[in-house]
Design a protein around this motif. Structure first.
Motif, PDB file in Angstrom:
ATOM      1  N   VAL C  88       6.304 -12.160   8.806  1.00  0.00           N
ATOM      2  CA  VAL C  88       7.227 -11.453   9.692  1.00  0.00           C
ATOM      3  C   VAL C  88       6.806 -11.640  11.139  1.00  0.00           C
ATOM      4  O   VAL C  88       5.687 -12.028  11.445  1.00  0.00           O
ATOM      5  CB  VAL C  88       7.283  -9.953   9.357  1.00  0.00           C
ATOM      6  N   LYS C  89       7.745 -11.328  12.013  1.00  0.00           N
ATOM      7  CA  LYS C  89       7.504 -11.469  13.439  1.00  0.00           C
ATOM      8  C   LYS C  89       6.414 -10.476  13.876  1.00  0.00           C
ATOM      9  O   LYS C  89       6.422  -9.316  13.488  1.00  0.00           O
ATOM     10  CB  LYS C  89       8.807 -11.183  14.193  1.00  0.00           C
ATOM     11  N   GLN C  90       5.480 -10.965  14.663  1.00  0.00           N
ATOM     12  CA  GLN C  90       4.350 -10.136  15.083  1.00  0.00           C
ATOM     13  C   GLN C  90       4.695  -9.380  16.367  1.00  0.00           C
ATOM     14  O   GLN C  90       4.433  -9.854  17.467  1.00  0.00           O
ATOM     15  CB  GLN C  90       3.111 -11.012  15.289  1.00  0.00           C
ATOM     16  N   VAL C  91       5.285  -8.208  16.192  1.00  0.00           N
ATOM     17  CA  VAL C  91       5.658  -7.399  17.360  1.00  0.00           C
ATOM     18  C   VAL C  91       4.517  -6.446  17.685  1.00  0.00           C
ATOM     19  O   VAL C  91       4.010  -5.766  16.798  1.00  0.00           O
ATOM     20  CB  VAL C  91       6.936  -6.598  17.068  1.00  0.00           C
ATOM     21  N   HIS C  92       4.121  -6.392  18.949  1.00  0.00           N
ATOM     22  CA  HIS C  92       2.986  -5.536  19.296  1.00  0.00           C
ATOM     23  C   HIS C  92       3.380  -4.187  19.843  1.00  0.00           C
ATOM     24  O   HIS C  92       2.563  -3.282  19.907  1.00  0.00           O
ATOM     25  CB  HIS C  92       2.084  -6.259  20.304  1.00  0.00           C
ATOM     26  N   GLY C  93       4.616  -4.076  20.276  1.00  0.00           N
ATOM     27  CA  GLY C  93       5.024  -2.786  20.822  1.00  0.00           C
ATOM     28  C   GLY C  93       6.147  -2.964  21.799  1.00  0.00           C
ATOM     29  O   GLY C  93       6.654  -4.074  21.993  1.00  0.00           O
ATOM     30  N   ASN C  94       6.558  -1.858  22.399  1.00  0.00           N
ATOM     31  CA  ASN C  94       7.672  -1.896  23.322  1.00  0.00           C
ATOM     32  C   ASN C  94       7.530  -0.708  24.260  1.00  0.00           C
ATOM     33  O   ASN C  94       7.733   0.442  23.864  1.00  0.00           O
ATOM     34  CB  ASN C  94       8.978  -1.814  22.531  1.00  0.00           C
TER      35      ASN C  94
END
Lengths: 617, 198, 373
Positions: C88-94
């Motif tokens: 999956v896409k490695q999203v670190h935050g927002n």
């Protein structure tokens, strides 16, 4: 120094003397964990007695006296002898591993903390056999706790809690020093795993909150035994002082109990979602914020004490706003699951269960901050419902998630999944059946700490439901014990990294060698282990690195110095045990206290000389 | 008080044991601040609650000033001991350690005398909340001084026993940190309990 | 097929269960057979609290439904399906999201804070002289309540009679350990702290009987420290006061007279019967804002008009001859107490001892107490 194979566990290698003199943080962690589970069973049986007594109106299972001892010891056991040491177990075992250290900063002091904790736990338990357990509540409100000077029960409580406090302060100093000075090269503070972060925050909370209750406990003890007048209203003292000192500790303590579980969940969810923790820095900073704010909300336990409207309003506000950083954590966990590929095994289930139940406990907590509403809820079963959602649904579910997660690292074997799912669902359903009805009971006017209730008050049905639920819950815990035993004996071999996990503890063998890492890792990123295994492709997805080769951690490096075993920690702590036992039976017991002081000094002296001797060869 | 640290001699990773120990003692003293803070707060709450017993008039300020001065001087000798240890002048170090311990014992003797006087004048732990909080606060401080004296004597003894360690200087520094802390607490107590009461 | 799989999945079940529980809470608010229910207010103070509670309850329920359904949705939507090993896409935050979910809860809480603070100050307000409040001193004892009406010079135990519609202002303190006075339908609870005076206002909208019990753990018989408030019309209240002001009558003949003989020997060390026995009491000091008030408190419940009460044993048992006989025969068999720790020199009484009364004596005492209406 043998290399560990997955099938061997430390107990198989060493005899009882080995355990008694160990200075290995992993063994000490295991000792904490196993002791805490034993106390968990004790505290659970106490809870079942309580529920059996309350199943029907005017129950006659227990006398009022026995009931008061049960609920006092249930709380004291669960807080000080179960949840805190379970957290300490995880911190002991995994903090050094996660930050790439060989051990904690002071291995013998670590052993001393454990033995002191064990002796203090036994001390509290012994009271049951010598005239009755403490019976004025775990919060021991003065002057009830100071007044019955003809009974020694509350002396056991004051001295036992203070000794546990000393053990905790010592281990907090140890853990803080470990985090501050022992991190592997490249492991900056912000690269530390979130569990290690929460462990450090918890250590600071204990460090600063325990001395305040220690003063209060001494005052209780002196009021009972020396004739001081701290809490004697007729003599000019003020019982409310105790409440301040107790809750100045007691509220940070709440976060001491929950933050480690939050740390565990913050490790488990990214691993099983195969994504980094969403908003990692926000999760860390919200933990710090909770730690700070935790010292500013204590008087919300005293909304009915009569503090005056200004203080009441002020503490209502601080209490409300501590919900904000707590909410931030929950949203970030949701963000972590979102867009991931969540493997719903037992560990992940417990983590999800944790969030689910903690949300309920958190929201009911916000209703307490509405201080007028709290004047109805305070000391009613609504509060009992609230903190069991937080402490059982929160802390215990988090801990169980951690046990399923790290069991393979500790034993080299996986915990059984089939029993694990049963374990989860029985505990989840049992927990809701037990504690959800208590919301209703409290709002319907049932005060807590009452050994019986009359008919016609409308308490009958929900109490019966809660009792049924408690037995479902107990059965769930029983399944866990079976599962742990079976998996420990003949579970599936786990390998070093069964979850394809992210943090350093998974880069060494299962169980880890005594020296933890043959080569201390050079850390270059957050979740360093993961980044050694995975990069990202063009779409930002994780992509396995072709060039990744696991480091061989099973061959000990040459010239390794490890802390040698020592029996002085257990000796020194036994001396303290003798001292406090003597202090219960003033004046003749003081002989035992004197003897205990000699033993402790002997332990301390041998301790420092031992060091010298060893440095010589 | 000394503690062997789990530092390996691997060149790849080495935490300085001095830093480790010094960190620990500072952290521990942080906890002690809260301990004495709570005791002092209790005293402040109860300072006027003297019941039927005597109040602050029992204090003999000149006497306590002298014993406070003695304790302050012990901080000076402690500094000298530490200074000697950094020069590895072990003989000098031992002399100053013993001098510090001696001054500490003089202070304790003064406290024992003072307590006895107060009891004669009718102020005991059970007279009033003022008495309770006064004796418990100063008593716990005295206990800390006593522990410090034991640590000082122990350090001097180890040095006399001829068992030098490469890091012995560090031990002196640790005991010194503790000792200075206990002195500072006394300054706070002397000001708040004695001087502000009169 | 996907649907079927969803059905099998656990998690889904829990939301309906919890929704049922929410409805149960909501329903219990309307129920009338819950005499100690805090959600069934019968006076302005309790109603104010109740309104605030429901406001927060519904906001919390909204958040609960949103967050938990998001959690359950995410758990199912993003769970790993069998043999699915795609990464999956490695999203670190927002950061923007972080700000949003920090600000919005803070705003909601700020919105709740306003009525909360207002209510705090409102509920803690002492009544104006124009309200003509009735003052009652409430003194907690292990394990019973003493109610003094200083205006009228009368005293009762465990049962408080108040005029409906009029504000009642309580001075609450304790003779021993901390207790908490609580009548959920009239107001929240307030601790009885030794050495301090706390206040609470009770106003009953209409005549009625309201139950309560001690809410701060106070030792052995904490569960059996209950009390009742009777709200009666103003004229009935006046009549009640007049009756209570009558001294206890000393009977001269019959069973009651025999009882009186026993009473004088056995009971008067602790119990008062105003006008008939020498008063036993002790002083309890309560402080408030630097000012001290001395309360003359009884050692044991005042029995002057015991016969007019509806319960015995601090609200634990209904007043019947059988219960009373049992009580007189062996008090601790009905309610756990520790009379062995009684100390008459300090006036610290922790329960009624078993006096080994004969059946005859017990009958006499019952007749006497019944006569003291």
């Amino acid at each position: 120094m043998t290399s560990a194979t997955p099938a061997t566990i430390p107990a198989a290698r060493t005899g009882i003397w080995g355990w008694m003199t160990t200075t290995d943080h992993k063994k000490i962690g295991l000792l904490y964990g196993v002791t805490a589970i034993v106390f968990f069973v004790v505290g659970g049986v106490e809870a079942l007695f309580i529920r059996a007594q309350l199943a029907l109106p005017n129950g006659e299972v227990l006398s009022a006296d026995a009931y008061n001892q049960m609920f006092t010891m249930h709380a004291t056991t669960m807080v000080f002898l179960v949840v805190m040491p379970l957290a300490t177990a995880f911190i002991n075992y995994f903090l050094p591993l996660q930050i790439g250290a060989r051990d904690v900063a002071f291995p013998r002091l670590n052993a001393f903390s454990y033995w002191l904790f064990l002796f203090a736990g036994l001390f509290l338990t012994i009271s049951f056999f010598v005239g009755g357990s403490p019976d004025a509540g775990w919060f021991g409100y003065a002057p009830l706790s100071t007044q019955l000077d003809e009974v020694v029960r509350m002396d056991y409580w004051a001295l036992g809690l203070n000794t546990l406090g000393v053990a905790s302060i010592v281990s907090s100093v140890n853990f803080i020093t470990t985090t501050l000075t022992m991190r592997a090269p490249g492991m900056s503070l912000m690269r530390m795993p979130v569990f290690s972060w929460m462990s450090t925050i918890v250590s600071f909370l204990l460090l600063f909150s325990l001395p305040m209750v220690a003063v209060g406990l001494f005052q209780v003890y002196f009021d009972r035994n020396l004739g001081t007048l701290f809490f004697d209203a007729a003599g000019g003292g003020d019982p409310v002082l105790w409440q301040h000192l107790f809750w100045l500790f007691g509220h940070p303590e709440v976060y001491v109990l929950i933050l480690p579980a939050m740390g565990i969940v913050s490790e488990v969810l990214p691993t099983f979602s195969r994504k980094p923790l969403f908003g990692r820095n926000f999760v860390i900073f919200s933990g710090i914020a909770i730690g700070f704010m935790g010292f500013g909300v204590w008087a919300h336990h005293m909304f009915t004490t009569g503090l005056g409207p200004v203080a009441e309003a002020a503490f209502a506000l601080t209490t409300m706003f501590i919900a904000v950083p707590t909410g931030v954590k929950i949203f970030n966990w949701l963000g972590t699951i979102w867009g991931g590929r969540l493997q719903l095994n037992s560990s992940a289930l417990f983590a999800i269960g944790f969030i689910f139940l903690f949300v309920i406990g958190g929201l009911s907590g916000v209703t307490h901050s509405i201080s007028p509403a709290d004047s109805q809820q305070h000391d009613s079963y609504y509060v009992v419902a609230h903190f069991h959602y937080v402490l059982f649904g929160g802390a215990i579910f988090g801990v169980f998630s951690g046990i399923y997660y790290w069991f393979p690292k500790v034993t080299g074997r996986l915990l059984g999944e089939r029993l694990g799912k049963w374990n989860f669902w029985l505990m989840f359903i049992g927990m809701n059946l037990t504690f959800a009805p208590m919301h209703m009971l409290g709002l319907n006017g049932m005060p807590r700490r009452t050994y019986r209730y009359g008919e016609g008050l409308g308490f009958d049905m929900w109490n019966l439901v809660a009792t049924v639920g408690s037995f479902v819950l107990a059965f769930g815990v029983l399944l866990f014990l079976m599962n742990a035993w079976r998996s420990y004996r003949r579970g599936e071999a786990a390998g070093d990294d069964p979850w394809d996990a992210r943090t350093l503890e998974w880069s060494t063998t299962s169980p880890p060698p005594v020296y933890n890492f043959a080569h201390i890792p050079e850390v270059t990123a957050e979740d360093d282990f993961w980044h050694r295994k995975y990069g990202v492709d063009e779409q930002g997805r994780a992509a396995r690195r072709d060039d990744y080769v696991p480091v061989d951690q099973s061959t000990p490096p040459p010239g390794l110095h490890l802390p040698s075993p020592s029996y002085y920690p257990i000796l020194g702590s036994f001396g303290i045990f003798m001292m406090i036992t003597g202090l219960v039976y003033v004046p003749w017991g003081l002989l035992a206290t004197g003897a205990g002081a000699v033993v402790t000094l002997w332990g301390m002296f041998g301790w420092s000389m031992e060091d010298l001797v060893r440095e010589h060869h | 008080m000394s503690e062997h640290t789990a530092v390996d001699t691997n060149a790849e990773h080495h935490a300085d044991p001095d830093v480790v120990r010094k960190t620990a003692i500072w952290v521990f003293l942080g906890s002690e601040v809260l301990f004495f803070g709570s005791l002092i707060s209790t005293f402040l709450l109860y300072r006027t609650r003297i019941g039927d017993g005597p109040g602050a008039e029992v204090f003999d300020i000149p006497f306590t000033s002298v014993s406070s001065f003695v304790l302050l001087m012990s901080s000076l000798t402690m500094v000298l001991a530490h200074h000697a240890s950094t020069r590895k002048d072990w003989r000098q170090m031992r002399v100053w350690l013993l001098a510090t311990a001696m001054l500490g014992m003089v202070f304790l003797a003064g406290q024992v005398y003072e307590f006895t006087e107060f009891v004669h004048e009718g102020l005991t732990v059970g007279t009033s909340p003022f008495g309770s909080s006064f004796f418990v606060l100063t008593g716990f401080h005295g206990a800390h001084v006593a522990v410090g004296v034991i640590l000082l004597l122990g350090t001097a003894f180890m040095s006399f026993a001829g068992r030098f360690r490469p890091d012995e200087g560090m031990n002196v520094e640790m005991v010194g940190l503790y000792w200075h802390f206990v002195d500072i607490v006394w300054i706070a107590i002397f000001t708040i309990v004695y001087l502000l009461q009169v | 097929m996907k649907q079927a799989e969803h059905q099998r999945r656990p998690g889904r079940r829990s939301l309906p269960i919890l929704l049922i529980l929410i409805l149960a809470i909501a329903a219990s608010g309307c129920s009338t057979d819950l005499p100690q229910n805090s959600l069934n207010p019968a006076g302005p103070a309790a109603r104010q609290i109740d309104d605030l509670f429901w406001l927060v309850f519904w906001i919390a329920t909204g958040i609960f439904v949103l967050v938990e359904s998001a959690l359950i949705y995410a758990t199912f939507r993003f769970r790993r399906r069998r043999d699915d090993d795609t990464e999956v896409k490695q999203v670190h935050g927002n950061t923007r999201l972080e700000i949003v979910w920090t600000i919005i809860p803070a705003l909601i809480l700020a919105a709740v804070a306003v009525p909360t603070v207002a209510t705090v100050f409102d509920l803690r307000r002492a009544p104006e002289p124009s309200e003509n409040a009735l003052v009652v001193n409430v003194i907690g004892h292990q394990w019973w309540w003493e109610f003094e009406y200083p205006e009228y010079g009368i005293e009762t135990a465990n049962e408080m009679t108040i005029p409906a519609g009029r504000t009642v202002y309580l001075n609450i303190t304790s003779a021993d350990v901390i207790h908490s006075f609580w009548v959920p339908q009239l107001n929240g609870k307030r601790d009885a702290v030794p050495g301090r005076i706390n206040h609470l206002t009770l106003t009953a909208d209409a005549p009625g009987e309201f139950l309560g019990q001690c809410a701060e753990f106070c030792g052995l018989a904490h569960a059996d420290m209950r009390h009742k408030v009777f709200a009666v019309p103003e004229d009935e209240f006046e009549a009640w006061v007049a009756a209570q002001q009558e001294p206890a009558a000393v009977p001269t003949e019959g069973l009651a007279a025999e009882g009186w003989d026993t009473f004088q020997v056995v009971c008067t060390a602790c119990h008062n019967a105003r006008g008939a026995t020498p008063t036993v009491s002790r002083e309890v000091i309560g402080a408030e804002g630097g000012e001290e008030t001395v309360f003359e408190v009884s050692l044991a419940p005042d029995l002057t008009h015991f016969g007019s009460r509806t319960t015995i044993g601090a609200g634990t048992f209904t007043w019947t001859e059988d219960h009373l006989a049992e009580w007189l025969d062996d008090p601790s068999s009905l309610k756990p107490m520790t009379p062995e720790r009684n100390d008459l020199t300090t006036g610290r009484i922790l329960g009624m001892p078993d006096f080994d009364l004969s059946e005859q004596e017990i009958e006499g005492l019952i007749a006497l107490l019944e006569a003291w209406q």
